[in-house]
Structures are given as structure tokens and as C-alpha cells.
Design an enzyme around this catalytic site. Structure first.
Site, short mmCIF file in Angstrom:
data_model
loop_
_atom_site.label_atom_id
_atom_site.label_comp_id
_atom_site.label_asym_id
_atom_site.label_seq_id
_atom_site.Cartn_x
_atom_site.Cartn_y
_atom_site.Cartn_z
N LYS A 97 0.86 -1.18 0.00
CA LYS A 97 0.00 0.00 0.00
C LYS A 97 0.89 1.22 0.00
O LYS A 97 1.52 1.56 1.00
CB LYS A 97 -0.93 0.06 1.22
N GLU B 192 9.68 1.15 10.88
CA GLU B 192 10.74 2.18 10.74
C GLU B 192 10.01 3.50 10.82
O GLU B 192 9.28 3.89 9.91
CB GLU B 192 11.50 2.01 9.43
N CYS C 134 13.22 11.02 7.47
CA CYS C 134 13.19 10.64 8.88
C CYS C 134 14.57 10.74 9.52
O CYS C 134 14.68 10.92 10.73
CB CYS C 134 12.64 9.23 9.03
N GLU D 57 9.17 15.96 15.39
CA GLU D 57 9.63 15.81 14.02
C GLU D 57 8.86 16.77 13.11
O GLU D 57 7.63 16.66 12.98
CB GLU D 57 9.45 14.38 13.54
#
Length: 496
Positions: free
Chosen positions: A190, A266, A301, A400
Site C-alpha cells: 500500500k 521504521e 526521517c 519531528e
């Protein structure tokens, strides 16, 4: 590839044959007929409409993957034969490199030069590397008593659900798909609703390369519907996800609420980049820090979003980064001269700007950027942004941002630097700049991060694993260690 001009890329874009359907059981399937628009962040225009999948489409894709695993040829092929198919996939991707790079650039705003030279290089190398690795793995025969034989074999885990984000749509898909296929698994992918087109083209390439029907399926749709259906599906044996920590928690719940499938995550990062005054080259450290936070529009990331710099050199390093930020060319992703393209979309740009406004409210000093730009294009562009005087407990220092926004935090001694670096819920990556070998070893060990770069940043290749600690996830992508996620250990004890 010969140099391609801005006008030539624009011309190619108009001629692209963009996919619109799911890829299920080796064929393009419209599913229920529901669609959603794919909007290009470069100009805010709709590229095409793509099939919108729900539970029915996920059911069909998982059923196809299950048939291919339970009774199809793929898990039963000799590893060398699976490897040859993976290598052929790499060859087809190489043949279509320009169109794939163009698709990535259009759907998520990455500069075309980066899409072609970095993203496509990475995914091609990934399929080729795992294709070459497929027949190099060995099982075990531990020493036991003289009247017994013990065998430890690695067997494919089954149907793998893979959910990947938009920032590196092909690279991160390749990191999941290639080792899973090398192990003999089948896959339902996906992609992000922001970047489904490149994933569908990848599936086309895999089918053309000879991958049997049902071995790789792609279902498009959003996370709360399509991703949830995949996460809850009892026919999925392993779920591999790259994305935010918040969504990663959902997948753990989905596994608990269904069949206890293994979930590999992750997740996010807030990576520290520590610059000591004895760095071998402070100018290089500053240049690399600037490149790291502004590359891919900061949508990484691992982005070194927290610059921890010794107070004795803080102003020198910060000024050098600010100068580079102001000189950076922000522009149309299809212009080969562009160094920073568009953020993935309006909603994401709004979230990044909220962080910028909050940082100012919290007392951080804006050194450059912080403003939306190129508004006349209709695209989602932001100036490269640098803040200093950032409080360690502020949102900017802890959350973040996933955009081109750097926080500068000074420190006075090494213990303080390590404490600041580890004062985060994340543990994905870190950087360290020093000329002292002992310091490099001691600090690298002290940093709670899955990857530590010393006197560099974002370096590495497929031989080394990648993944995080703490709330940056578990398991590893890349390297032979990635196969651990897609295999099961079986012990066979034979009494002689």
C-alpha cells in the site's frame, strides 16, 4: 543519460502514461470504481485520478498473494531463479528510469535530478543487490549428540503487507519488497495516497520482468481505510511499515486485534548532528549539515534537524549554514537546476509552517527563511529555514517537523552534547564531527541511535542495516539482516 533540459522534462511530463488502477494478481484492476485525485505539489494541479481501494480490494490482493504463496511457483523456485527475476526487475527499472524519476518528481515534489540520480539509483541497486544475494544464504546444522542430526532452516514467512510513505516512494518500497521476494514471500503493497503512481509503475515493471501473478500486488488508498484493512487482515503474516510513530502504533494495535502478525516498524526521527570544535573541517561540517536538512525538502526521517554545536564555534558554523540556505535554489522540481523542490502538499506545508510559527512564539531566533515562497506557481514551496537560540524542551527541538527547518542548539562540553542528543523519544540516526578517534568511538557508543555517522552524514550502502531504536521503530531494512523480517526459523531434529 544525456543532460535533459527543463523544457524537455516538461514535454516528457505531458506524454507520460500514468497508471490509474490497482495491480492485483498480475493485472490492473479498477476495483469498486471509486477514485481519488493525485495532486502535484509543484503546481497544485491534478495529475490523474487513481482507484481508491477499501476492504474488498485488500481482500482480493491478499487472496492473490496467498494463492501465489501457498500453491504458486515463487516460494518453490530455486533461490538463484528468484534472484534472476529480481535482477531482471532492476534491468526494467533501469530502462524506464527517466519516466519513473519524472513520476516521482511530479507526485511528491522531489527535484528531478535527485529523483533520477539518487532515488532511482537506490531502488535499482536494491533489486539488483537482493537478486545477487538470493542464493548466497545458508542454513545451519548445529553440532549435537552423535545419534542425532539438527537442522535449522530459514523459510519464507508468507504474505507480507508493506505500507510505505511518500518521501522516498520507490526506495522505501524496494527496501521492503526486494528482500521479501528474495526470501520467497509474496507481497501486498500500500503506497501513500500522495505517491501511488510510481508504486504502480514498479508493479508493472515487475510483471514485465517475469514476476508471477499474485507475487506483488499494489492497492491504493488512504491509511485509515486501506492501510487499516491491510493491518487487520488475518491473511497477512508480516506487516512492514515506514512512516510516523503515531501510525506505527496503530499497526501494533491492528496486529493485536487480528492474528498477531509480526509488525516491523521504521518510524520517525529527530536526529542530532554534533559538531565539536576539533572537527576535521568545520566548513565541510557546516556544508553537510545544510545539505542534510534541506535535501529532499527536509522530508527525511533521518534529517539532521537538531544541530548540536559547541558554543566556541556555534556562530561560525551557523553563519555558514545560513549562507548556504540563502543561496539554495528553490524552484520547479522539473528544472534540473533546482536544489530544493516543493513540499509534498498543502496540508503538509501547513503543518511545517505551524512549527515555524510555534518556534518563534517559544523564543527561538529565526536566522533565515520561514516563509512560503513561489506562491504564484500554485505549488507548496517553503524557504530553507534556520532557527538558533532553540530551547531544548521546545516543540521545535523535540517534535519531528519533516521539513527544511533546522534547530541550532549550542553546548559547552561533551557530556552535555551526549545528554542533549539522547534527550528524545526517537533513536533513528545521529552525526558526530571530531578528529579524535577515542571521542568518535566513545560518543558513537553512547548515542542511542540505529546509525551514527562520523565526519559525514547519510553515507552507506546496501551492505549495512538501517533502522531505529526507542520510538524510531524496530527491525532493520537493507543488508542481509532485512531477510530476518521475512523468514521464520524452523528446527528439525532427526534421531539417527
Amino acid at each position: 543519460m544525456p543532460a535533459v533540459t527543463h523544457d524537455e522534462w516538461l514535454h516528457r511530463a505531458k506524454a507520460l502514461d500514468l497508471p490509474r488502477a490497482h495491480h492485483i494478481d498480475g493485472a490492473e484492476e479498477a476495483g469498486s470504481g471509486a477514485v481519488f485525485p493525485v495532486v502535484s505539489p509543484r503546481d497544485g494541479q491534478i495529475l490523474t485520478e487513481v482507484a481508491d481501494g477499501g476492504s474488498a480490494e485488500v481482500d482480493a490482493a491478499v487472496a492473490a498473494a496467498r494463492r501465489a504463496f501457498d500453491s504458486g511457483p515463487w516460494p518453490r523456485l530455486a533461490p538463484a531463479d528468484r534472484g534472476r527475476v529480481l535482477t531482471r526487475i532492476a534491468d526494467v527499472l533501469e530502462d524506464r528510469r527517466a519516466d519513473l524519476a519524472l513520476t516521482v518528481s511530479l507526485e511528491m515534489g522531489k527535484p528531478i535530478t535527485d529523483a533520477h540520480d539518487i532515488e532511482l539509483r537506490a531502488v535499482i541497486n536494491t533489486f539488483r543487490w537482493y537478486g545477487q544475494l538470493a542464493d548466497k544464504l545458508t542454513d545451519e546444522s548445529p553440532h549435537t549428540a552423535a545419534d542425532a542430526l539438527a537442522l535449522v532452516t530459514r523459510e519464507p514467512a508468507g504474505v507480507v503487507g508493506a505500507v510505505v510513505p511518500w518521501n522516498f516512494p520507490l526506495t522505501l518500497a524496494g527496501w521492503k519488497i526486494a528482500p521479501a521476494l528474495a526470501a520467497g514471500c509474496t507481497v501486498v503493497l500500500k503506497p501513500s495516497e500522495n505517491s501511488p503512481l510510481s508504486a504502480l509503475l514498479l508493479a508493472r515493471a515487475a510483471t514485465e520482468a517475469g514476476l508471477p501473478p499474485g507475487v506483488l500486488n499494489v492497492v491504493c488508498g488512504d491509511g485509515p481505510v486501506t492501510g487499516r484493512a491491510l493491518g487487520l487482515h488475518p491473511g497477512v503474516d508480516v506487516l512492514a511499515f515506514t512512516g510516523s510513530t503515531a501510525v506505527g502504533r496503530h499497526f501494533l494495535h491492528y496486529a493485536a486485534d487480528s492474528n498477531l502478525k509480526r509488525v516491523w516498524l521504521e518510524l520517525g526521527g529527530k536526529s542530532p548532528n554534533i559538531v565539536l570544535p576539533d572537527a576535521p573541517d568545520l566548513d565541510k561540517a557546516a556544508a553537510t549539515a545544510a545539505w542534510g536538512i534541506f535535501f529532499n525538502q527536509g522530508e527525511m526521517c533521518t534529517a539532521p534537524s537538531r544541530l548540536l554545536v559547541h558554543s566556541s564555534v556555534a556562530e561560525r558554523v551557523t553563519e555558514a549554514i545560513v549562507a548556504r540556505a540563502r543561496a539554495l535554489r528553490v524552484g520547479d522540481p522539473l528544472d534540473p537546476a533546482t536544489e530544493m523542490g516543493a513540499l509534498v502538499g498543502e496540508a503538509h506545508l501547513g503543518r511545517v509552517l505551524d512549527h515555524v510559527r510555534q518556534a518563534a512564539d517559544d523564543g527561538a531566533r529565526l536566522r533565515t527563511g520561514g516563509t512560503r515562497t513561489l506562491t504564484e506557481t500554485g505549488g507548496s514551496y517553503l524557504e530553507p529555514t534556520v532557527f538558533d537560540q532553540v530551547a531544548p524542551r521546545s516543540r521545535l527541538a523535540r517534535e519531528e517537523v519533516f521539513g527544511p527547518v533546522l534547530s541550532v542548539l549550542p553546548f559547552d562540553d561533551l557530556d552535555e552534547a551526549v545528554a542533549l542528543a539522547n534527550d528524545t523519544e526517537y533513536g533513528l540516526a545521529a552525526g558526530l564531527w571530531t578528529s579524535d578517534l577515542s571521542t568518535a568511538h566513545r560518543v558513537s557508543r553512547a548515542l542511542k541511535a540505529g546509525t551514527v555517522w562520523v565526519n559525514c552524514y547519510e553515507e552507506g550502502d546496501l551492505t549495512v542495516p538501517f533502522g531505529g531504536m526507542k520510538q524510531s521503530g524496530n527491525g532493520r531494512d537493507k543488508s542481509a539482516h532485512a531477510l530476518e523480517k521475512y523468514t521464520e526459523l524452523k528446527t528439525t531434529w532427526i534421531q539417527l
